[in-house]
Design a protein around this motif. Structure first.
Motif, short mmCIF file in Angstrom:
data_model
loop_
_atom_site.label_atom_id
_atom_site.label_comp_id
_atom_site.label_asym_id
_atom_site.label_seq_id
_atom_site.Cartn_x
_atom_site.Cartn_y
_atom_site.Cartn_z
N HIS A 14 79.59 -18.14 -118.94
CA HIS A 14 79.46 -19.64 -119.25
C HIS A 14 78.01 -19.53 -119.26
O HIS A 14 77.16 -19.42 -118.27
CB HIS A 14 80.04 -20.34 -118.19
N MET A 32 89.36 -18.78 -111.07
CA MET A 32 88.14 -18.15 -110.80
C MET A 32 88.18 -17.86 -109.21
O MET A 32 87.17 -17.19 -109.00
CB MET A 32 87.14 -19.04 -111.17
N ASP A 67 89.21 -21.83 -114.87
CA ASP A 67 88.02 -22.09 -115.83
C ASP A 67 88.93 -23.17 -116.79
O ASP A 67 90.07 -22.98 -117.14
CB ASP A 67 88.04 -20.76 -116.76
N ASP A 106 82.57 -26.69 -116.82
CA ASP A 106 83.45 -25.85 -117.23
C ASP A 106 84.61 -25.38 -116.23
O ASP A 106 85.63 -24.71 -116.52
CB ASP A 106 82.95 -24.57 -117.70
N TYR A 107 84.48 -25.94 -115.13
CA TYR A 107 85.41 -25.55 -113.97
C TYR A 107 86.48 -26.91 -113.56
O TYR A 107 85.76 -27.83 -113.21
CB TYR A 107 84.72 -25.01 -112.88
#
Length: 348
Positions: A5, A310, A303, A288-289
């Motif tokens: 990322h 993750m 993710d 992004d999480y």
């Protein structure tokens, strides 16, 4: 691989929580009511417990500043700015100074559940009997009240979200209404299935010209904010809050699955099972999480683009409250009253 990322190439934004993560225990404040979250802001972490005690903890060093015993169980999320506003299951709303002085008390007749919100000098308070009160924060006077018929066999589901164009309110009869700033109903939509346990008790989410809401038993729906017309609906039920990004929304269903859905069409983009026969109550999107925790304390970082897990942490306790986010950290409290903070391992 987290490094895929761009946001995380050695320069993680301060408001992004990136895995791998750390979990730190802050304090225990004793047993909590169902789904009672912590408030984080005004330099403090604030929560009220089942015995009616309000705890105020410093956000800087996580030390207890003080506690105040109201003697009435607290379930609704507390709100604080220059003052603290707390509601109890005895039906009382309190305004409290940071020097522990009770400035006024207002009896609303039914248990205060859900949350307390404030805009300028107006408090918006939800009660268990399907009512929303608009209250003058200066003196506790009721400005207006909106209510519907009360189903005693509900799960105490009353939720609200305030937006510049109106108030969106989910009820324990499986409906959501849009109200004007004067408390007039503009439209109503139904998303529960049947008559029992159909609460819309997760806070609706808004994005652009749409409002998104879900029932405990029924559907998740995207509604036109102006008319209340259904843009799309899917037969997905859940206890969790909705997390939403720019084009995608996330929800946990009643089967322990996390679903990513295209917010414009309702298409399921990915689905990941993280629990077996265990409910997921809390979701939070950070960059992004996506973070989720089930009620047995399994914390998962996914993710958000692919659903890939993750990081996983196991936290002691039973969890049914939502996350509170503040300055790049998440905060959550267990039913046993232990407050935890969750943050990136790379944080200094």
């Amino acid at each position: 691989n987290v490094e895929q990322h761009p946001k995380n190439n050695g320069n993680i934004a301060k408001n992004i929580i990136a895995p791998p993560v750390m979990v730190k225990k802050i304090i225990n404040i004793d047993d909590m009511e169902y789904k009672t979250p912590v408030f984080v802001g005004a330099g403090s972490i604030i929560a009220g417990n089942k015995d009616g005690e309000i705890y105020v903890v410093s956000i800087n060093n996580y030390k207890l500043r003080w506690r105040l015993d109201l003697g009435e169980p607290i379930q609704a999320k507390i709100y604080a700015d220059k003052f603290i506003y707390a509601g109890t299951l005895a039906g009382n709303l309190y305004k409290i100074s940071f020097s522990k002085k009770i400035l006024w008390k207002k009896y609303l007749g039914y248990p205060i559940a859900g949350s307390i919100k404030k805009v300028k000098d107006r408090l918006y308070v939800t009660t268990e009997n399907n009512a929303l009160y608009c209250i003058n924060s200066n003196n506790g006077d009721i400005i207006w009240k909106f209510s519907k018929d009360y189903n005693m066999l509900s799960i105490r589901g009353v939720s609200s979200v305030l937006d510049k164009d109106g108030i969106y309110l989910g009820f324990n009869d499986g409906t959501i209404s849009k109200l004007s700033e004067n408390g007039d109903q503009i439209w109503e939509a139904e998303m529960g299935k049947g008559t029992l346990f159909v609460d819309v008790d997760a806070e609706p989410k808004n994005s652009g010209d749409k409002i998104f809401a879900a029932a405990v038993n029924g559907y998740i729906e995207a509604l036109d904010k102006n008319s209340g017309d259904v843009i799309w609906k899917r037969k997905i039920s859940g206890y969790s809050n909705i997390a939403i990004g720019e084009f995608v929304l996330f929800i946990a269903d009643n089967g322990g699955n996390i679903l990513a859905m295209d917010s414009s069409s309702g298409e399921v983009l990915w689905k990941k099972k993280i629990s077996n026969k265990v409910n997921v109550y809390a979701l939070h999107l950070s960059g992004d999480y996506l973070y989720a925790i089930d009620n047995h304390g399994t914390l998962v970082a996914l993710d958000s683009l692919s659903g890939k897990i993750m990081d996983i942490k196991h936290i002691s306790g039973e969890f049914d409250s939502n996350f509170s986010a503040y300055k790049g950290r998440l905060y959550i409290i267990s039913r046993g009253g232990t407050i935890y903070t969750i943050y990136s391992r790379s944080e200094k």
